[in-house]
Design a protein around this motif. Structure first.
Motif, PDB file in Angstrom:
ATOM      1  N   HIS A 188       0.781  -0.893  -0.113  1.00 56.70           N
ATOM      2  CA  HIS A 188      -0.392   0.037  -0.105  1.00 56.70           C
ATOM      3  C   HIS A 188       0.930   1.035   0.115  1.00 56.70           C
ATOM      4  O   HIS A 188       1.862   1.532   0.593  1.00 56.70           O
ATOM      5  CB  HIS A 188      -0.767  -0.075   1.021  1.00 56.70           C
ATOM      6  CG  HIS A 188      -1.994   0.824   1.572  1.00 56.70           C
ATOM      7  ND1 HIS A 188      -2.034   2.183   2.114  1.00 56.70           N
ATOM      8  CD2 HIS A 188      -3.069   0.991   0.938  1.00 56.70           C
ATOM      9  CE1 HIS A 188      -2.812   3.143   1.478  1.00 56.70           C
ATOM     10  NE2 HIS A 188      -3.597   2.313   0.673  1.00 56.70           N
ATOM     11  N   TYR A 211       1.178   3.259   1.638  1.00 59.08           N
ATOM     12  CA  TYR A 211       1.606   4.346   3.164  1.00 59.08           C
ATOM     13  C   TYR A 211       2.521   3.651   3.854  1.00 59.08           C
ATOM     14  O   TYR A 211       3.128   3.627   5.019  1.00 59.08           O
ATOM     15  CB  TYR A 211       0.097   4.315   4.087  1.00 59.08           C
ATOM     16  CG  TYR A 211      -1.123   5.324   3.712  1.00 59.08           C
ATOM     17  CD1 TYR A 211      -0.996   6.151   2.785  1.00 59.08           C
ATOM     18  CD2 TYR A 211      -2.014   5.168   4.778  1.00 59.08           C
ATOM     19  CE1 TYR A 211      -2.256   6.809   2.613  1.00 59.08           C
ATOM     20  CE2 TYR A 211      -2.767   5.779   3.816  1.00 59.08           C
ATOM     21  CZ  TYR A 211      -2.835   6.853   3.328  1.00 59.08           C
ATOM     22  OH  TYR A 211      -4.313   7.357   2.907  1.00 59.08           O
ATOM     23  N   ASP A 254      -3.536   1.905  -3.971  1.00 64.55           N
ATOM     24  CA  ASP A 254      -5.011   1.428  -3.587  1.00 64.55           C
ATOM     25  C   ASP A 254      -5.235   0.695  -2.890  1.00 64.55           C
ATOM     26  O   ASP A 254      -5.060  -0.549  -3.207  1.00 64.55           O
ATOM     27  CB  ASP A 254      -5.819   2.677  -3.557  1.00 64.55           C
ATOM     28  CG  ASP A 254      -6.342   2.632  -4.799  1.00 64.55           C
ATOM     29  OD1 ASP A 254      -6.324   1.609  -5.503  1.00 64.55           O
ATOM     30  OD2 ASP A 254      -7.203   3.272  -5.737  1.00 64.55           O
ATOM     31  N   SER A 255      -6.151   0.379  -2.321  1.00 58.90           N
ATOM     32  CA  SER A 255      -7.184  -0.445  -1.617  1.00 58.90           C
ATOM     33  C   SER A 255      -7.956  -1.216  -3.230  1.00 58.90           C
ATOM     34  O   SER A 255      -8.047  -2.615  -2.927  1.00 58.90           O
ATOM     35  CB  SER A 255      -8.677  -0.432  -0.415  1.00 58.90           C
ATOM     36  OG  SER A 255      -7.561   0.078   0.386  1.00 58.90           O
ATOM     37  N   MET A 257      -6.823  -5.852   4.581  1.00 61.06           N
ATOM     38  CA  MET A 257      -6.155  -5.770   3.119  1.00 61.06           C
ATOM     39  C   MET A 257      -5.289  -7.309   2.541  1.00 61.06           C
ATOM     40  O   MET A 257      -5.705  -7.962   1.969  1.00 61.06           O
ATOM     41  CB  MET A 257      -5.195  -4.658   3.092  1.00 61.06           C
ATOM     42  CG  MET A 257      -5.148  -3.224   3.132  1.00 61.06           C
ATOM     43  SD  MET A 257      -3.844  -2.367   2.522  1.00 61.06           S
ATOM     44  CE  MET A 257      -4.832  -1.080   2.521  1.00 61.06           C
ATOM     45  N   TYR A 294     -17.352  -0.031   4.310  1.00 59.49           N
ATOM     46  CA  TYR A 294     -15.871   0.188   3.625  1.00 59.49           C
ATOM     47  C   TYR A 294     -14.457  -0.672   3.541  1.00 59.49           C
ATOM     48  O   TYR A 294     -14.988  -1.303   4.899  1.00 59.49           O
ATOM     49  CB  TYR A 294     -15.325   0.902   4.237  1.00 59.49           C
ATOM     50  CG  TYR A 294     -14.212   2.287   3.737  1.00 59.49           C
ATOM     51  CD1 TYR A 294     -13.896   2.019   2.707  1.00 59.49           C
ATOM     52  CD2 TYR A 294     -13.177   2.979   4.760  1.00 59.49           C
ATOM     53  CE1 TYR A 294     -12.711   2.451   2.287  1.00 59.49           C
ATOM     54  CE2 TYR A 294     -12.298   3.852   4.466  1.00 59.49           C
ATOM     55  CZ  TYR A 294     -12.016   3.887   3.205  1.00 59.49           C
ATOM     56  OH  TYR A 294     -10.468   4.516   2.580  1.00 59.49           O
ATOM     57  N   ASN A 352     -12.061  -0.578   4.040  1.00 60.95           N
ATOM     58  CA  ASN A 352     -11.149  -0.815   5.466  1.00 60.95           C
ATOM     59  C   ASN A 352     -12.485  -1.330   6.802  1.00 60.95           C
ATOM     60  O   ASN A 352     -13.496  -0.794   7.920  1.00 60.95           O
ATOM     61  CB  ASN A 352     -11.546   0.144   6.331  1.00 60.95           C
ATOM     62  CG  ASN A 352      -9.823   1.779   5.595  1.00 60.95           C
ATOM     63  OD1 ASN A 352     -10.404   1.160   3.990  1.00 60.95           O
ATOM     64  ND2 ASN A 352      -9.154   2.509   5.835  1.00 60.95           N
ATOM     65  N   SER A 357     -12.250   3.968  -1.599  1.00 63.01           N
ATOM     66  CA  SER A 357     -11.851   5.673  -1.789  1.00 63.01           C
ATOM     67  C   SER A 357     -11.918   5.616  -2.613  1.00 63.01           C
ATOM     68  O   SER A 357     -13.114   6.974  -3.333  1.00 63.01           O
ATOM     69  CB  SER A 357     -11.022   5.407  -1.068  1.00 63.01           C
ATOM     70  OG  SER A 357      -9.904   5.596  -1.831  1.00 63.01           O
ATOM     71  N   HIS A 406      -7.079  10.521   9.353  1.00 62.44           N
ATOM     72  CA  HIS A 406      -7.531  12.259   8.875  1.00 62.44           C
ATOM     73  C   HIS A 406      -7.759  12.869   9.418  1.00 62.44           C
ATOM     74  O   HIS A 406      -8.499  13.667   8.729  1.00 62.44           O
ATOM     75  CB  HIS A 406      -8.017  11.390   6.848  1.00 62.44           C
ATOM     76  CG  HIS A 406      -7.054  10.399   6.198  1.00 62.44           C
ATOM     77  ND1 HIS A 406      -6.458   9.315   6.917  1.00 62.44           N
ATOM     78  CD2 HIS A 406      -6.945  11.042   5.015  1.00 62.44           C
ATOM     79  CE1 HIS A 406      -5.920   9.162   4.951  1.00 62.44           C
ATOM     80  NE2 HIS A 406      -5.704  10.063   5.040  1.00 62.44           N
ATOM     81  N   HIS A 408      -7.520  12.969   0.716  1.00 60.16           N
ATOM     82  CA  HIS A 408      -8.689  11.818   1.030  1.00 60.16           C
ATOM     83  C   HIS A 408     -10.286  12.168   1.627  1.00 60.16           C
ATOM     84  O   HIS A 408     -10.077  12.500   1.829  1.00 60.16           O
ATOM     85  CB  HIS A 408      -7.682  10.961   1.648  1.00 60.16           C
ATOM     86  CG  HIS A 408      -7.709   9.432   1.572  1.00 60.16           C
ATOM     87  ND1 HIS A 408      -9.014   8.687   2.487  1.00 60.16           N
ATOM     88  CD2 HIS A 408      -7.328   7.891   0.439  1.00 60.16           C
ATOM     89  CE1 HIS A 408      -8.989   7.465   2.346  1.00 60.16           C
ATOM     90  NE2 HIS A 408      -8.155   7.722   0.464  1.00 60.16           N
ATOM     91  N   GLU A 430     -11.332  10.334   3.261  1.00 63.86           N
ATOM     92  CA  GLU A 430     -11.688  10.032   5.091  1.00 63.86           C
ATOM     93  C   GLU A 430     -11.640  10.691   6.173  1.00 63.86           C
ATOM     94  O   GLU A 430     -11.691  11.245   6.585  1.00 63.86           O
ATOM     95  CB  GLU A 430     -10.494   9.219   5.266  1.00 63.86           C
ATOM     96  CG  GLU A 430     -10.619   7.415   4.924  1.00 63.86           C
ATOM     97  CD  GLU A 430      -9.919   6.885   5.005  1.00 63.86           C
ATOM     98  OE1 GLU A 430      -8.428   7.324   5.498  1.00 63.86           O
ATOM     99  OE2 GLU A 430      -9.707   5.777   4.291  1.00 63.86           O
ATOM    100  N   SER A 438      -9.032   8.582  -3.935  1.00 66.87           N
ATOM    101  CA  SER A 438      -7.813   7.640  -2.989  1.00 66.87           C
ATOM    102  C   SER A 438      -6.439   8.090  -3.278  1.00 66.87           C
ATOM    103  O   SER A 438      -5.997   9.242  -4.055  1.00 66.87           O
ATOM    104  CB  SER A 438      -8.676   6.305  -3.993  1.00 66.87           C
ATOM    105  OG  SER A 438      -7.679   6.100  -4.975  1.00 66.87           O
ATOM    106  N   THR A 439      -5.596   7.450  -2.100  1.00 64.26           N
ATOM    107  CA  THR A 439      -4.550   7.415  -2.947  1.00 64.26           C
ATOM    108  C   THR A 439      -4.427   7.094  -4.129  1.00 64.26           C
ATOM    109  O   THR A 439      -3.351   8.236  -4.343  1.00 64.26           O
ATOM    110  CB  THR A 439      -3.658   6.640  -1.973  1.00 64.26           C
ATOM    111  OG1 THR A 439      -3.951   5.402  -2.180  1.00 64.26           O
ATOM    112  CG2 THR A 439      -4.068   6.655  -0.111  1.00 64.26           C
TER     113      THR A 439
HETATM  114  P1  13P Z   1      -7.205   3.727  -0.156  1.00 66.07           P
HETATM  115  O1  13P Z   1      -7.719   2.650  -0.939  1.00 66.07           O
HETATM  116  O2  13P Z   1      -7.408   5.301  -1.043  1.00 66.07           O
HETATM  117  O3  13P Z   1      -5.731   4.053  -0.584  1.00 66.07           O
HETATM  118  O4  13P Z   1      -6.821   4.079   1.182  1.00 66.07           O
HETATM  119  C1  13P Z   1      -6.895   3.086   2.158  1.00 66.07           C
HETATM  120  C2  13P Z   1      -6.763   4.055   3.322  1.00 66.07           C
HETATM  121  O5  13P Z   1      -6.837   2.755   4.198  1.00 66.07           O
HETATM  122  C3  13P Z   1      -6.579   5.436   3.403  1.00 66.07           C
HETATM  123  O6  13P Z   1      -6.388   5.546   4.963  1.00 66.07           O
END
Ligand code: 13P
Ligand code: SF4
Length: 363
Positions: free
Chosen positions: A36, A38, A52-53, A76, A132, A134, A153, A225, A248, A250, A264-265
């Motif tokens: 990912h 991050y 991204d996710s 994930m 979501y 997440n 996202s 966020h 983002h 969030e 999204s990212t």
């Molecule tokens: P993305 O799917 O945009 O990468 O976001 C995942 C996430 O956990 C953002 O905090």
């Protein structure tokens, strides 16, 4: 090589790097590493695929590798396990890499909400549950079982449009901000998006509020966020009025409302990549990603800044370090699987249904 992590914690990053590269060479295409955005740089540089996710879910679903090592957080790696073949193994290098937002909704609380809502209306007829991505696998299973769906996202708007074709209302969990920010872009009035407080009877809402609501938002949020504030945009713009703001979804509503771009990212990366040289960007997302964007684009004369004056790192994403990565990879070389993430078959079936619905409606 040790099946215990302890000796690896004593290694420095360079030692780990050499061991990771050696193990990767031995494992060849039996291994795929998904990372990912991050993730810290020392881990990110080893990725076969970054994303991204949504992008990483698709990658997991199409991978042929025996081992999927997920450098991200627990939900994930669960999605990778659900979407991959039963004989593939999904691995999270550090099992304590969770997501604090995902932990804000659990199956018990969501089932209780569904039950309480049934005292006011018939949820099976009028509410589509949306989780979501997440979130824990059993919540995806709940959505699969009750005609619902997963969103990320990237595709939240497409997913909500699909939902309103099925039923008139949505129960959206765990992130209230993604739900509200998306609903707003669909012209849903603010008073038709109500917050369900899972600590209160009937979510702290009146019967009239529930009857009127289009979206019932779970009272969850991302602690990273949540730190972004509209005043940070105002202060920055006083100094650099030409700045483009990108956030983002969030992030709180007031931040997204003041932003030029929300996504999204992956969207954030692509937008800045395609921007004109010389542009200035204030970005509301996790620090590792913003630092990487700053480094990547400074040579093109693009100025990328982090929105908050405070450090907003995702501490659980940060738990994946070179030491844990070297540990899981060297164990794989020796034929030991450590830190496998395995979703029970009973949950997998329904969760996959909700994920497949999402993949079908995603652009
Ligand atoms: P993305 O799917 O945009 O990468 O976001 C995942 C996430 O956990 C953002 O905090
Ligand atoms: Fe979860 Fe927030 Fe970290 Fe994303 S940034 S993984 S939502 S805690």
């Amino acid at each position: 090589m040790s099946t215990a992590i302890q000796p690896y914690t004593l290694l420095d990053d360079e030692d780990c790097e050499a061991r990771i590269l050696r193990a990767r060479e031995t494992l060849g295409d039996r291994l795929v590493m998904l990372c990912h955005h991050y993730q810290r740089d020392e881990v990110f540089k080893h990725a076969d695929f970054t994303g991204d996710s949504l992008k990483l879910s698709r990658q997991a679903a199409s991978s042929k590798a025996d081992y999927i090592v997920f450098c991200g957080v627990h939900f994930m790696a669960e999605v990778a396990d659900i979407l991959s073949r039963p004989d593939q193994v999904s691995i999270l290098p550090d099992m304590s890499a969770g997501c604090s937002m995902a932990d804000m909704a659990d199956l018990q609380n969501v089932e209780r909400a569904w039950q309480e809502l049934s005292e006011v209306l018939n949820p099976e007829e009028v509410i589509t549950p949306v989780t979501y991505i997440n979130s824990a696998a059993d919540l995806k299973g709940f959505c699969g079982e009750h005609g619902g769906i997963v969103c990320t996202s990237t595709n939240a708007r497409h997913v909500l449009e699909w939902c309103f074709q099925q039923r008139e209302k949505v129960l959206f969990f765990p992130d209230q901000h993604l739900g509200r920010n998306t609903g707003y872009t669909m012209d849903i009035p603010m008073d038709e998006m109500v917050v369900w407080d899972y600590d209160k009877p009937l979510g702290g809402l009146t019967i009239e509020q529930i009857q009127k609501a289009k979206i019932i938002l779970w009272k969850g949020f991302c602690s990273v966020h949540q730190m972004f504030q509209p005043e940070q945009i105002d202060n920055f713009k006083q100094k650099y009025p030409e700045t483009k703001i990108i956030s983002h979804p969030e992030s709180p509503f007031e931040v997204c409302h003041k932003s030029d771009y929300v996504g999204s990212t992956e969207y954030i990366i692509n937008t800045i990549a395609e921007a004109e040289p010389g542009t200035r960007w204030l970005v509301a997302t996790e620090l590792n990603l913003v630092n990487r964007l700053h480094e990547q684009f400074k040579h093109e004369g693009k100025n990328v800044h982090f929105m908050s004056p405070n450090v907003c790192m995702c501490s659980t994403m940060f738990r994946i370090d070179p030491q844990h990565l070297a540990w899981v990879l060297e164990n794989l070389v020796e034929g030991h699987v450590v830190n496998q993430v395995s979703v029970p078959g009973s949950v997998t079936e329904q969760a996959k249904l909700a994920l497949d619905r999402m993949l079908d409606v995603s652009p």
